[in-house]
Design an enzyme around this catalytic site. Structure first.
Site, PDB file in Angstrom:
ATOM      1  CE  LYS A   1      -4.269  -1.967   1.633  1.00 51.08           C
ATOM      2  NZ  LYS A   1      -3.847  -3.389   1.739  1.00 51.08           N
TER       3      LYS A   1
HETATM    4  C1  LIG Z   1      -4.488  -4.463   1.104  1.00 52.16           C
HETATM    5  C2  LIG Z   1      -3.770  -5.753   1.013  1.00 52.16           C
HETATM    6  C3  LIG Z   1      -4.169  -6.770   0.115  1.00 52.16           C
HETATM    7  C4  LIG Z   1      -5.412  -6.639  -0.750  1.00 52.16           C
HETATM    8  O1  LIG Z   1      -5.266  -5.675  -1.761  1.00 52.16           O
HETATM    9  P1  LIG Z   1      -6.556  -5.128  -2.562  1.00 52.16           P
HETATM   10  O2  LIG Z   1      -6.042  -3.994  -3.350  1.00 52.16           O
HETATM   11  O3  LIG Z   1      -7.534  -4.686  -1.481  1.00 52.16           O
HETATM   12  O4  LIG Z   1      -7.099  -6.234  -3.365  1.00 52.16           O
HETATM   13  C5  LIG Z   1      -3.414  -7.922   0.030  1.00 52.16           C
HETATM   14  N1  LIG Z   1      -2.330  -8.100   0.819  1.00 52.16           N
HETATM   15  C6  LIG Z   1      -1.895  -7.160   1.684  1.00 52.16           C
HETATM   16  C7  LIG Z   1      -0.703  -7.434   2.522  1.00 52.16           C
HETATM   17  C8  LIG Z   1      -2.606  -5.946   1.824  1.00 52.16           C
HETATM   18  O5  LIG Z   1      -2.184  -5.029   2.701  1.00 52.16           O
END
Ligand SMILES: *Cc1c(COP(=O)(O)O)cnc(C)c1O
Length: 471
Positions: free
Chosen positions: A113
């Site tokens: 993120k």
């Molecule tokens: C947010 C997240 C996801 C999921 O990603 P999306 O964009 O919501 O599909 C998967 N793995 C981790 C470690 C995350 O922080």
């Protein structure tokens, strides 16, 4: 470039107008009016660019209301080796024949993120300064999103963050990451309750339009188009690292929750990047896998949402999915509204199994899916450690397991690594019997002084705290 709403609202907006907004006024999600096409000559030119310059090239196709020199400077100060740990920013390594891991989680909070949120922080600061405005970001987190938002916004002018989290329910490492931030503009609010209480409070505050306007409340949730756009860049960067020329197809596997990450892959593919397959990896919360297998999209109730060992994928409803369905039904907004407002709103499901469009999800759009369990995660973590001396986090393990079910000889399969193992140490200990390695900068963070207030699960108490802290 103009942006439209998936639900057919007649207004068209520019990038900076939607940057600070959430949903479109009709409840839809914003998408560009068209996907700019990238030809082989452009791909050839981009192949050798450093990450920040590649980001600038891709973003420029979608952002025409920030002067190019400013946008270039924003990309240059976002994607630096100092913040992301390497020159490549998203280095790719081959794990075994044809299977690669693309490292997306070496940023400040050790989850992918950061790739989008760090850019968002700089875009927000830039746009707020230009408008002479301020924004108070209110959010609810059970871990990854909240910390990524705080590390992106810390010290930024014009922005304050009020992040609620369920008191005592995040891992000690996640708590320490967030609560050790001493920046004046970051406010951690531990709510006596569970994550749903936090989310309900955020919704209630956002629904109080008077309060929202007076205190300029905004969000940074995953439906923000700028976040999705930032993620498109690392599909190109992964593609270039996995191939020697631009005529070779590559597939990606993406650990998925709200469908934001893999939707960025869809956008890259729509732009003409030679992606063969996009594998959606889910855990026991398999709404997405169910759709790609059966054509039925059936959202779950909170009680039917499992708490798993890949918690960032524990979703009952994938908030970005509407973007893909909009493309799948040929951008027919009336059809989209019937599916999402009437059917999903009414019965909590829609069924495309008998629709020609459903066949296109795999045929024309390249989507496949798989589902994993806790036992699969443990087995994959052990196997990856034993055979490749590599530790993967439980989300990335879900990805690896799914990837192996969709391998095609001669087509590189790139698995997106979405977090570092240290963030989910308890599961690594369960699998391997020992703690994963901790990057030096996080040594001893649990012992640092904490900056957090504890509040009851009460909307008025949270409003009063926000009002007090917005001089
Ligand atoms: C947010 C997240 C996801 C999921 O990603 P999306 O964009 O919501 O599909 C998967 N793995 C981790 C470690 C995350 O922080």
């Amino acid at each position: 470039m103009n942006y439209l709403s998936t639900r057919g609202h007649p207004d068209r907006k520019r990038f900076c107008e939607i940057l600070l907004e959430g949903l479109a006024p009709d409840g839809g999600l914003y998408l560009p009016e068209h996907y700019p096409q990238v030809d082989t000559a452009t791909l050839a030119r981009w192949r050798s660019l450093p990450y920040a310059e590649l980001a600038f090239e891709i973003l420029s196709l979608y952002i025409d209301d920030i002067p190019p020199a400013d946008l270039k400077a924003i990309c240059a100060r976002t994607y630096t080796p100092a913040v992301f740990g390497t020159e490549e920013i998203v280095p790719l390594r081959e794990l075994e024949d044809g299977v690669y891991l693309e490292a997306l989680s070496s940023g400040p909070t050790l989850a992918f993120k950061d790739m989008a949120m760090q850019l968002l922080g700089n875009l927000f600061e830039y746009e707020l300064a230009r408008r002479g405005a301020e924004l108070n970001i209110l959010g609810a987190t059970s871990g990854d999103t909240g910390s990524a938002a705080e590390y992106a916004m810390r010290g930024k002018k014009g922005v304050r963050v009020f992040m609620t989290s369920p008191d005592g329910r995040m891992s000690p490492f996640q708590q320490a990451q967030m609560f050790s931030l001493q920046d004046e503009n970051i406010h951690n609010i531990a709510i006596t309750g569970v994550f749903d209480d936090c989310q309900d409070i955020v919704k209630a505050v956002s629904n109080d339009l008077g309060f929202k306007r007076k205190y300029r409340i905004g969000t940074v949730n995953s439906i923000n188009w700028a976040r999705l756009l930032a993620q498109v860049v690392y599909y190109f960067a992964g593609y270039f690292q996995a191939t020697a020329a631009n005529d070779k197809p590559v597939s990606f596997t993406v650990p998925s929750g709200n469908f934001g990450n893999v939707c960025a892959g869809h956008v890259a593919r729509m732009m003409g990047l030679p992606i063969q397959t996009l594998v959606v990896a889910t855990n026991e919360n398999d709404v997405l896998d169910e759709f790609f297998r059966t054509g039925i999209y059936r959202v779950r109730a909170a009680v039917d949402t499992h708490e798993t060992s890949s918690p960032s994928m524990d979703i009952s409803k994938a908030s970005n999915f509407e973007r893909f369905i909009f493309d799948l039904v040929g951008r027919d907004a009336a059809r989209l509204r019937a599916l999402f407002v009437e059917e999903l709103g009414g019965q909590g499901r829609f069924d495309l199994s008998a629709d020609a469009a459903f066949g296109e999800a795999a045929q024309r759009f390249g989507f496949k899916s798989s589902r994993s369990t806790h036992a699969d995660r443990l087995a994959t973590i052990r196997d990856t450690d034993k055979r490749f001396a590599t530790l993967v986090d439980p989300h990335t393990a879900d990805g690896l397991k799914a990837a192996r079910e969709h391998l095609v000889a001669g087509v590189p399969m790139v698995v997106l690594e979405t977090a570092l193992p240290i963030k989910f140490a308890a599961t690594l200990v369960e699998a391997l019997g020992h703690e994963p390695e901790r990057p030096a900068r996080f040594e001893g963070i649990e012992a640092l002084p904490k900056r957090v207030v504890k509040l009851p699960a009460d909307v008025e108490a949270v409003k009063a705290y926000i009002a007090q802290n917005c001089d």
